[in-house]
Design a protein around this motif. Structure first.
Motif, PDB file in Angstrom:
ATOM      1  N   VAL A   6      36.961  23.038 -44.546  1.00  0.00           N
ATOM      2  CA  VAL A   6      36.392  21.719 -44.308  1.00  0.00           C
ATOM      3  C   VAL A   6      37.528  20.753 -43.968  1.00  0.00           C
ATOM      4  O   VAL A   6      38.513  20.675 -44.710  1.00  0.00           O
ATOM      5  CB  VAL A   6      35.615  21.214 -45.539  1.00  0.00           C
ATOM      6  N   VAL A   7      37.391  20.031 -42.863  1.00  0.00           N
ATOM      7  CA  VAL A   7      38.447  19.114 -42.419  1.00  0.00           C
ATOM      8  C   VAL A   7      37.898  17.689 -42.413  1.00  0.00           C
ATOM      9  O   VAL A   7      36.914  17.387 -41.737  1.00  0.00           O
ATOM     10  CB  VAL A   7      38.967  19.481 -41.012  1.00  0.00           C
ATOM     11  N   VAL A  38      29.160  17.934 -37.544  1.00  0.00           N
ATOM     12  CA  VAL A  38      28.009  17.428 -38.299  1.00  0.00           C
ATOM     13  C   VAL A  38      27.713  15.952 -38.040  1.00  0.00           C
ATOM     14  O   VAL A  38      26.742  15.415 -38.575  1.00  0.00           O
ATOM     15  CB  VAL A  38      28.204  17.642 -39.819  1.00  0.00           C
ATOM     16  N   GLU A  39      28.530  15.289 -37.227  1.00  0.00           N
ATOM     17  CA  GLU A  39      28.364  13.848 -37.043  1.00  0.00           C
ATOM     18  C   GLU A  39      27.698  13.464 -35.725  1.00  0.00           C
ATOM     19  O   GLU A  39      27.485  12.284 -35.471  1.00  0.00           O
ATOM     20  CB  GLU A  39      29.718  13.146 -37.158  1.00  0.00           C
ATOM     21  N   GLY A  40      27.412  14.425 -34.872  1.00  0.00           N
ATOM     22  CA  GLY A  40      26.697  14.128 -33.637  1.00  0.00           C
ATOM     23  C   GLY A  40      27.491  13.370 -32.593  1.00  0.00           C
ATOM     24  O   GLY A  40      26.915  12.741 -31.705  1.00  0.00           O
ATOM     25  N   ARG A  41      28.813  13.436 -32.648  1.00  0.00           N
ATOM     26  CA  ARG A  41      29.638  12.691 -31.685  1.00  0.00           C
ATOM     27  C   ARG A  41      30.034  13.518 -30.470  1.00  0.00           C
ATOM     28  O   ARG A  41      30.602  12.994 -29.520  1.00  0.00           O
ATOM     29  CB  ARG A  41      30.899  12.165 -32.385  1.00  0.00           C
ATOM     30  N   ALA A 144      34.145  17.536 -40.729  1.00  0.00           N
ATOM     31  CA  ALA A 144      33.317  16.829 -41.709  1.00  0.00           C
ATOM     32  C   ALA A 144      33.411  15.310 -41.542  1.00  0.00           C
ATOM     33  O   ALA A 144      34.228  14.809 -40.757  1.00  0.00           O
ATOM     34  CB  ALA A 144      33.755  17.226 -43.119  1.00  0.00           C
ATOM     35  N   PRO A 145      32.584  14.557 -42.276  1.00  0.00           N
ATOM     36  CA  PRO A 145      32.665  13.093 -42.239  1.00  0.00           C
ATOM     37  C   PRO A 145      34.015  12.586 -42.747  1.00  0.00           C
ATOM     38  O   PRO A 145      34.788  13.337 -43.352  1.00  0.00           O
ATOM     39  CB  PRO A 145      31.525  12.660 -43.173  1.00  0.00           C
ATOM     40  N   PRO A 146      34.308  11.294 -42.526  1.00  0.00           N
ATOM     41  CA  PRO A 146      35.597  10.730 -42.929  1.00  0.00           C
ATOM     42  C   PRO A 146      35.842  10.792 -44.438  1.00  0.00           C
ATOM     43  O   PRO A 146      34.921  11.010 -45.229  1.00  0.00           O
ATOM     44  CB  PRO A 146      35.512   9.276 -42.444  1.00  0.00           C
ATOM     45  N   THR A 147      37.089  10.575 -44.810  1.00  0.00           N
ATOM     46  CA  THR A 147      37.523  10.696 -46.201  1.00  0.00           C
ATOM     47  C   THR A 147      36.682   9.851 -47.149  1.00  0.00           C
ATOM     48  O   THR A 147      36.370  10.295 -48.262  1.00  0.00           O
ATOM     49  CB  THR A 147      39.001  10.275 -46.327  1.00  0.00           C
TER      50      THR A 147
END
Length: 325
Positions: A6-7, A38-41, A144-147
């Motif tokens: 996971v990043v 997972v963020e749709g960007r 993954a989403p941001p920190t």
């Protein structure tokens, strides 16, 4: 080596780039890697210079040694339709719910359910085997989403506890957590050598550890090349202006006469050296902070010509040489 990588990282640190480079690095020597967004960007598609990713696993790159990188952009609505079909056999009724907007409504009012669907899809890929009993993918890498959101995103069991104490959603969350809190998973954080990203990284690691989620490595991205070290900077500070002007003249920059071009170069050069010294000191301070986190630390160079597919392979090679794989 954990099979689910996971990043995460503060926005602007290049976490998607690092996730893509890591997927390439892991796929070397004939391995197969799935890179999950997972963020749709559609950041992965842009990096690999390919068309927008659909909600299906598609091969997007071949790694050195014949390995393969597949990619998947997870759509929460389609993931929920899969889930409804899997557990409730809704079929056409599920598609009707989507048309009515019920799917979007459900994942909006219950974001914990949305995260279960996103993480669940990645965890399913980790566990999936072929007919011969071999894992379909050697590694799964999640962009993954941001920190600031990563702990809540991964800690899905707590997020859905108040929504579903029994039933398929509850069971799915528990199955996801068994993977995420096991040795199969490692959560890496990407940062820059700047105060805010480093502080957010330290805070994120503390939150992950408090939630008993497995922290992997810290990856410092876009590191500028070292032009002058600490000893060189001390020499620059101690060097008289006249000596610098003479050295420039001796190098053929402006001639030796007083007031020539060489003297006009002194102030700009000293200003530049001062700016570099300030940045060097700040970066050394941030390295010290990261060193106190007691985690493996890796650095990736700033690619001055910008990021393209060739640069991605270059970063993958760098990760391999640093022993991250």
């Amino acid at each position: 080596m954990s099979r689910l990588q996971v990043v995460s990282g503060k926005g602007g640190t290049g976490k998607t780039t690092v996730a893509a480079a890591l997927a390439l690095a892991l796929a070397t020597e004939g391995k197969r890697t799935l890179l999950v967004e997972v963020e749709g960007r559609q950041g992965i598609a842009q990096l690999f210079e390919t068309e927008a990713l659909p909600y299906e696993e598609r091969k997007i790159a071949v790694a050195p040694g014949g390995g393969e990188v597949y990619a998947l952009a997870i759509d929460p609505e389609l993931a929920l339709l899969d889930y409804l079909q899997m557990f409730y056999k809704l079929g056409g009724a599920g598609r009707a719910l989507k048309k009515l907007g019920a799917i979007d409504f459900a994942t909006t009012i219950a974001p914990g359910v949305r995260d279960v669907l996103l993480t669940g899809k990645a965890c399913e890929a980790v566990r999936r085997k072929d007919r011969a009993g071999r894992f379909v993918y050697d590694y799964v890498v999640m962009d993954a989403p941001p920190t600031g959101r990563i702990t809540r995103f991964l800690n899905v069991n707590d997020e859905v506890a108040g929504l579903a104490k029994i039933g398929p959603i509850h069971n799915q969350a528990q199955a996801v957590m068994r993977v995420l809190k096991s040795r199969e998973t490692a959560v890496h954080l990407v940062t820059l050598l700047e105060e805010m990203p480093v502080q957010e990284t330290a805070d994120g690691i503390a939150e992950l550890r408090a939630a008993r989620l497995p922290v992997g490595r810290v990856i410092v991205n876009m590191v500028r090349p070292e032009v002058l070290d600490a000893e060189d900077l001390e020499l620059v500070r101690a060097l008289p202006r006249s000596s610098l002007a003479q050295a420039l003249s001796a190098a053929g920059l402006g001639g030796a006469r007083r007031g020539g071009h060489a003297e006009r170069l002194v102030d700009p050069l000293l200003d530049q050296a001062g700016q570099y010294a300030a940045r060097y000191e700040l970066e050394q301070e941030q390295r010290a902070v990261l060193g106190e986190l007691d985690l493996p630390l890796h650095e990736l160079p700033l690619l001055v010509e910008g990021m393209d597919l060739a640069g991605l392979y270059e970063l993958a090679t760098e990760l391999q040489e640093q022993g991250i794989v």
